[in-house]
Write an enzyme that holds these catalytic residues in place. Structure first.
Site, PDB file in Angstrom:
ATOM      1  N   CYS A 191       0.408  -1.034  -0.262  1.00  0.00           N
ATOM      2  CA  CYS A 191       0.121  -0.282  -0.203  1.00  0.00           C
ATOM      3  C   CYS A 191       0.437   1.434  -0.252  1.00  0.00           C
ATOM      4  O   CYS A 191       1.787   1.560   0.259  1.00  0.00           O
ATOM      5  CB  CYS A 191      -0.832   0.152   1.134  1.00  0.00           C
ATOM      6  SG  CYS A 191      -1.872  -1.906   1.486  1.00  0.00           S
ATOM      7  N   GLY A 230       1.148   0.120  -5.087  1.00  0.00           N
ATOM      8  CA  GLY A 230      -0.504  -0.765  -5.164  1.00  0.00           C
ATOM      9  C   GLY A 230      -1.535   0.094  -6.268  1.00  0.00           C
ATOM     10  O   GLY A 230      -1.697   0.692  -6.338  1.00  0.00           O
ATOM     11  N   ASN A 282      -1.211   1.121   5.270  1.00  0.00           N
ATOM     12  CA  ASN A 282       0.230   0.515   4.468  1.00  0.00           C
ATOM     13  C   ASN A 282       1.129  -0.250   5.468  1.00  0.00           C
ATOM     14  O   ASN A 282       2.125   0.479   6.622  1.00  0.00           O
ATOM     15  CB  ASN A 282       1.512   1.683   3.994  1.00  0.00           C
ATOM     16  CG  ASN A 282       2.369   0.741   3.247  1.00  0.00           C
ATOM     17  OD1 ASN A 282       3.833   1.626   3.761  1.00  0.00           O
ATOM     18  ND2 ASN A 282       2.692  -0.322   2.994  1.00  0.00           N
ATOM     19  N   GLY A 283       1.137  -1.399   5.483  1.00  0.00           N
ATOM     20  CA  GLY A 283       2.075  -2.142   6.798  1.00  0.00           C
ATOM     21  C   GLY A 283       0.665  -3.997   6.459  1.00  0.00           C
ATOM     22  O   GLY A 283       0.199  -3.936   5.827  1.00  0.00           O
ATOM     23  N   TYR A 324      14.010  -2.401  -3.956  1.00  0.00           N
ATOM     24  CA  TYR A 324      12.884  -3.330  -5.203  1.00  0.00           C
ATOM     25  C   TYR A 324      11.602  -2.497  -4.891  1.00  0.00           C
ATOM     26  O   TYR A 324      11.391  -1.170  -6.110  1.00  0.00           O
ATOM     27  CB  TYR A 324      12.901  -4.395  -5.253  1.00  0.00           C
ATOM     28  CG  TYR A 324      11.480  -4.240  -6.075  1.00  0.00           C
ATOM     29  CD1 TYR A 324      11.667  -4.675  -7.703  1.00  0.00           C
ATOM     30  CD2 TYR A 324      10.225  -4.494  -5.974  1.00  0.00           C
ATOM     31  CE1 TYR A 324      10.731  -4.947  -8.371  1.00  0.00           C
ATOM     32  CE2 TYR A 324       9.122  -4.665  -6.882  1.00  0.00           C
ATOM     33  CZ  TYR A 324       9.679  -4.931  -8.036  1.00  0.00           C
ATOM     34  OH  TYR A 324       8.057  -5.552  -9.017  1.00  0.00           O
TER      35      TYR A 324
END
Lengths: 494, 494, 494, 494
Positions: D18, D44, D119-120, D264
């Protein structure tokens, strides 16, 4: 819908019209055609079509949008069965993008059906269209290609392939064309060979494609380029064997491949007329570095077109190559259209500066070409905003002064950067760069063909740079000043 | 997708091909056309199209689906601007329903553009098409109407309206046609007047429409029927006035309006040839009650077509009229396709028996017509399942023995109920009713026209009942036994 | 989008909230549920949902639109597998129509999942919702039904069916509810039995449905009405047998079925509380003819609601019944929204006058009910425009003075016709009729139940006519004058 | 639909969950949020949502698909008005992608509404969910984030921001979270700071965003990273000023940013924890060249992830950098799924070898990471097919041995390349390369942070390489072997 805000770095480029593909005698003909068209997608993103023949009936599937949007579905491919198929991707130059303009076009003839697909543009298309309508022809599309179809339908020759050659004899301009009848797949290039077309084969089955990358994607072998003025007729014989015959039915003219195929249009991994496009672009950058050197810290390509030239520039100059501009790959179907207040923030939707590689640096920006220059203004500003100390623009092709009439969508000449400024210094000020240099025409010729331009017999067509058009421009010359480009009276919605 | 389970009571009916509408000189031309087409929606639900002319350019908007699905949007109507417009709704008989078959069709001519819309069917369409292709014409659709367009394009007459008359002179069959040029709106009916077309006006602006209900919806005034073999040309003059002129360019033939317009197709609130359709249907039921009386408790219409005749039957017989079958109005876009196990439950998706009015009763079911009889089997079963003591079927039209070639989609003759059984008793057993009676041909003529059929010069066309076709059947007679009906080599998907 | 022009005769009616259906133990559970919901589509057209349990997992499929738009696809049904399923169709009263408001609603409980579907409306829903939020509940929808789900989740009872009864004990208002756990299908009606719910069976498998027409469509047998205040629990036992048990967990209250089910909502072929809806409506028309006779030439129903009463009126009065108003069945998904200039033409999109049966006649228009009267104004005008000599309106139910709080979407009381005029004469002038009469409350009671209203213990609920509400109105009384009806802070788009 | 053929070089990568964004006090809040989310689209691509507050009401707009597919339309943005907004883009790890899983999530609380975006991934999410359900909570989604929402709703603290902190105190794992109440915008990072979150400002208005590139796109200024374990509360005061306060409510833990953000996930032009991502990647390539040199003719990046490392490798080694693999940008919405016979041709849909730069060369392929290795097999084959003499793979990160539980979608450990082979030589043989080398963990640490890994207190989290997890793994340890990851009983279709 109406006005769309666009800080797209790709916005100020030239657009190619089309890509073509055809294969004869293969059980997976339409799937292979879909793959080939996918590899040619850079030549046209507005629509795609495939026509096949299954031994009994022709089948057609034409769609607006990308090949990958429609022709990925096995059920869609099942609607174009048979072991011969041909297809087309288009970016519209003449004819709004409506479905009935999408190629391949098809006609029932007394002698059997024929489908044709065309990359290029006719310079006497309107003249011919007027004559045909006077004779009672009904034009359903606004496409030049339909004119060819009418010429075929009205030819008195016995076979459909002879009729096709008849029709080619009447047209002027640039064309790489593929035609398909009940037993034949035919490839043809205009007498100057302005647009590319190659012959390949897969398992012994002949293929025509605009570029070699369409052969690579399906593991097909490259045989040779179709020559300028050549008509190659592949035919399935009664015993199932396939014959390939070459004709040169028209008066010979010098080959003059379009230079912009090397500069911008063709995919870097394609071989065009025996020359790697990537290598040609790197050589342009290499020559550019020798012609227009500059003291700098970093060479930054304007993505994606400028990347090979930037690598060449960096290798020739010894200045490090860095990705100073990052491209956002997730753009969605439409572009963000912010309010005026946001516009002022200098929004960057498709590209952004990679500040860490720009800040405090002297930057050489390498671009493939400059058309209007409007994008260059924005990109220089973006690089300056990211803290560049100096911005030098190096363009890997000459200044553009003239319109193309062979399938490249060019702005009106008065909108070209080169025509709006008295000299290079004025252009440079307009763009806001510290320096601006273009590759020379000789530098370009040498990068592509290994030798300088021969002014008496140019090895390529370079009319956008030089005004030296390889064919007559019948429609243009016959047209009254304010006459519209198209004569269709009907505007089809949707 | 493939097989669809269908206990639709509407399934076993005949289908009409088209409805047409046009208006000249009104500022809301396309909106009025949309409303008119909406009123004619019962004549064709597969596609709708509107063409307009704005004084400079023709505009076209053609869509699959209902008028109310697309032409309700002001933005859609804004794409067909101008003060002259014409439109078409279609149920496809010839030509699969693909967008390029949707009418009106349009052609650019040397003398200016022309749009045409057609209700009916040509009996020499294929013959003409073959000849045109041999002459180099390119047919983009599989529609008969395109043949007319090609004839217009190839005519050597000076004006587009003269060319239109030229083309009409070459065709045979049934047609109610509307054409539009830059200044004219033209309405024409075939020499027998098989398909209906009326002339109306709104604020002094002329209108053509298939039925009067299209005039009523916009508050327009009915002027008169366009006569059989008549061409009515309305033209905007230079001074803005509109002239209306009548021509009879073809050899006179007797008027023979299609009886099925009264039996089934036309809307009950329309006047066709001066006769109320609703009144005609009630009279059919009235005559049927006198011809085929029965002792019963309740008269039940097969909805919705049988309702007026059932009211007439009830009034004539004195047996109470009741809604014994209830229609579900919320059918959705597709039909439920249940599993085999569910099919056995006798699912009723569009209709259901109103058990309280059926149980223990002797029921007279009144239907407008019987084609294959397959639906009748199901409906009798449904009524019996609801507890009816007796089920008597009364059909408000004669037995159907023959195909139509004038725009009505009829099954192959061998599939017609009347051809599958030696006598009425066998049909009755097949359907499962206690008795079965059809209205006589004289009873039908009298209900519609007030007098019996004149065998020497029938006042209507009644070929599906009698085999007496009003025109020659060129295509049919010229066709080899197994030749396909259409000659198109191309199958366009999507 | 914004303003939509609407001469829909259906526009000025009351709207029912929902229909429910459930079946336990049948291998085609979800397909049968889809069919049952299709038969109940008249109770709600905005959305439909099905929840199934396959022995391991619950599955849910909820869609905006008609049942026939989505649940006709075998692939859609395959997403709700298992031999128990329940479903819901909704017309939204509380809660905008967004997908997460679509029922059935589902919750995972510690004791296993439960799904519920609700027809009706709570009169203490907001009060309960406020309390739940204060306790930390998160409401994801704006639906009353979610409140019930929270009450179930928070109940401390051991089994999910006990928790369901717990929750029912806390709510007030009208409900016909179906619930499903891993082994049980439960049907429940509120203590007054305001909304209908029946118990049926197919192959020995129990079914709950809002109306008997949902049994008829699948060939299921009607067993009995679920009684007011009854909870019927059907359970699959370990050995596969199904037990059906009845509970009456709440203090007994008198049954008072909603009269509008007979007047307007229920399908005419349904039996509600043992009485044919069609027969009741005909009896209303019959009584109306005796209460309010008139000299006239023709009885014309306002389609489709007024048709049975018009038949009754015609039979009682001896005046002929005729279809004087024709309904257009092809309306499309949206309504035509013409320009102002067209609006003035008096456009009729869904209905039109059948002039031949109206012109010069004295017309009795029979309608089921009048709410605001705005539609009646238009319809009288349409009939007069068609040439009627006199127009007499007869309404087959009493005047409406009060809001409903039990699941019928009523306008604010000040917008009801009966509240806007001092007397009948004023209403009649407003509507433009020559005379106007409503059925008396006793006439209605007698038509439905066979006897007059018992003022001490009314046999039905008739609060919209009389103001006599069968339950307390907690939310209404607890609400400050200007407080919004809903307390949700979030507005979910799309 | 079912199986999709995929020679996508991007196929064998890790996926991030996310990206989050929020802004307080700006009149263009939702448009700026849309732009910020567009810049975060690489984090995302499955869904995007925006919640705004307009001073009176919260508004929500959540859509499957790209930001640019929906939030580019001014009408869409108009549905989320107000001067505070927050948004979320998601790639789903837990929770199938159905609309009700799309964030931000919202709850009405007694103390006012709150929206959160996350996010996580929580490592005790299932444990908490089970407990909440036992207490009567209803979970509508399968998202971890809903658990946080329930904890907030059930907190007994007075203010919604205090409740948010309360809820954070109960969760374990990785989170960068943004929350919004009627007056506050709150940003929070987990105690280890595993996921990134930055604080910026535009015109003095505070912004939270996952990466700095979301600030750059709108011309906002970077202020600082939100610290590990920090809660930053921005609030609009009564006088319109905005206060920004920092809290550290939890026991301090060492910061351990996720290394894969550098390897990445993050965009190369972002600064993460003060370090340029592009520079870090180049340094990885640089270090890799020193650790694992090879004699070769050309350095070729695996696009697009491997490009910066390849540039670094080329600069360190002196071997020329060339674009040996060309990426097709026109992929369409779905992927081509050819027949088996075509599959054998080795189709390349998204990438193709640039033969002119490969043929006869010794190639160093630089990739960012290898997960399963399946893609590497195909790419080596593609390079060999293009005529490479030698193919050497250099990977700019260490071997991956362990699953991530913090928001990165990792395959099961047994499917990781590193776990399927006993040694490097075996992996190299599997991939078909001439040599294969990975960057060392110290080489990676040094590239990112300037110094080697401190084994006692690692400066980053590197659990996928080392198995050293920074938090406890409550769900994992409490779960029985075969228990499903999710406990939802409901499967929502569509």
């Amino acid at each position: 819908m109406a006005t769309s805000f666009d800080l797209d770095l790709d916005g100020d480029t030239l657009h190619e019209e089309c890509g073509v593909f055809g294969i004869l005698g293969h059980p997976d003909a339409s799937a292979l055609t879909a793959l080939g068209l996918h590899a040619l997608q850079h030549r046209g993103q507005e629509a795609a079509g495939i026509v096949s023949f299954d031994g009994r009936q022709f089948h057609s599937e034409r769609q607006l949008g990308l090949v990958g949007d429609h022709f990925t579905n096995p059920m869609t491919l099942a609607r174009v069965p048979g072991n011969m198929a041909m297809g087309h991707v288009r970016y519209s130059t003449t004819g709004e993008t409506i479905l009935r303009n999408v190629q391949p076009l098809f006609a029932e003839l007394e002698v059997g059906g024929i489908a044709i697909a065309h990359n290029g543009n006719l310079t006497n298309g309107l003249t011919l269209r007027r004559r045909l309508i006077a004779q009672g022809a009904i034009c359903q599309s606004t496409s030049d290609t339909e004119v060819v179809l009418h010429l075929i339908a009205r030819s008195q020759r016995a076979s459909s392939s002879d009729r096709f050659v008849d029709a080619l004899g009447a047209i002027e301009g640039a064309y790489a064309m593929v035609a398909m009848t009940r037993t034949k797949l035919i490839g043809a290039r205009d007498p100057n060979g302005i647009r590319p077309l190659v012959l390949g084969e897969l398992d012994g089955k002949p293929i025509f494609a605009s570029e070699t990358c369409a052969l690579d994607i399906i593991g097909a072998k490259f045989i040779r380029d179709v020559e300028n003025g050549e008509v190659v007729v592949c035919e399935i014989q009664a015993d199932g064997t396939i014959t390939v015959e070459s004709y040169k039915p028209f008066p010979p003219r010098p080959e003059r491949m379009c230079l912009f195929e090397y500069v911008y249009f063709a995919r870097p991994d394609s071989m065009v007329a025996g020359r790697s496009v990537y290598a040609a672009r790197k050589a342009m950058g290499y020559n550019l570095a020798r012609e227009a050197p500059v003291e700098a810290d970093v060479v930054v390509p304007v993505p994606d077109g400028g990347t090979p030239a930037a690598i060449g520039y960096a290798q020739a100059s010894g200045i490090p190559f860095e990705l100073g501009i990052i491209r956002n790959h997730y753009v969605g179907r439409t572009f963000i259209e912010p309010t005026q207040s946001i516009r002022a923030f200098g929004v960057k939707l498709k590209h952004s500066a990679n500040r860490a590689e720009i800040e405090g640096k002297r930057v050489v920006l390498v671009d493939d070409s400059i058309v209007r220059g409007t994008t260059s203004v924005k990109i220089v500003q973006m690089i300056r905003d990211a803290g560049a100390r100096e911005v030098h623009i190096r363009v890997a092709s000459p200044m553009i002064f003239h319109s193309d009439y062979y399938g490249i969508d060019t702005p009106d000449p008065e909108n070209l950067l080169a025509n709006q400024h008295p000299d290079l210094a004025s252009m440079c000020r307009f763009i806001g760069a510290d320096s601006l240099q273009f590759l020379s025409i000789d530098g370009l010729y040498e990068a592509v063909g290994g030798e300088k331009r021969n002014p008496k017999a140019p090895q390529f067509t370079d009319h956008y740079f030089t005004g030296d058009y390889p064919t007559s421009l019948t429609d243009l010359n016959g047209r009254a000043k304010n006459e519209p480009k198209k004569i269709s009276l009907l505007k089809e919605a949707g």
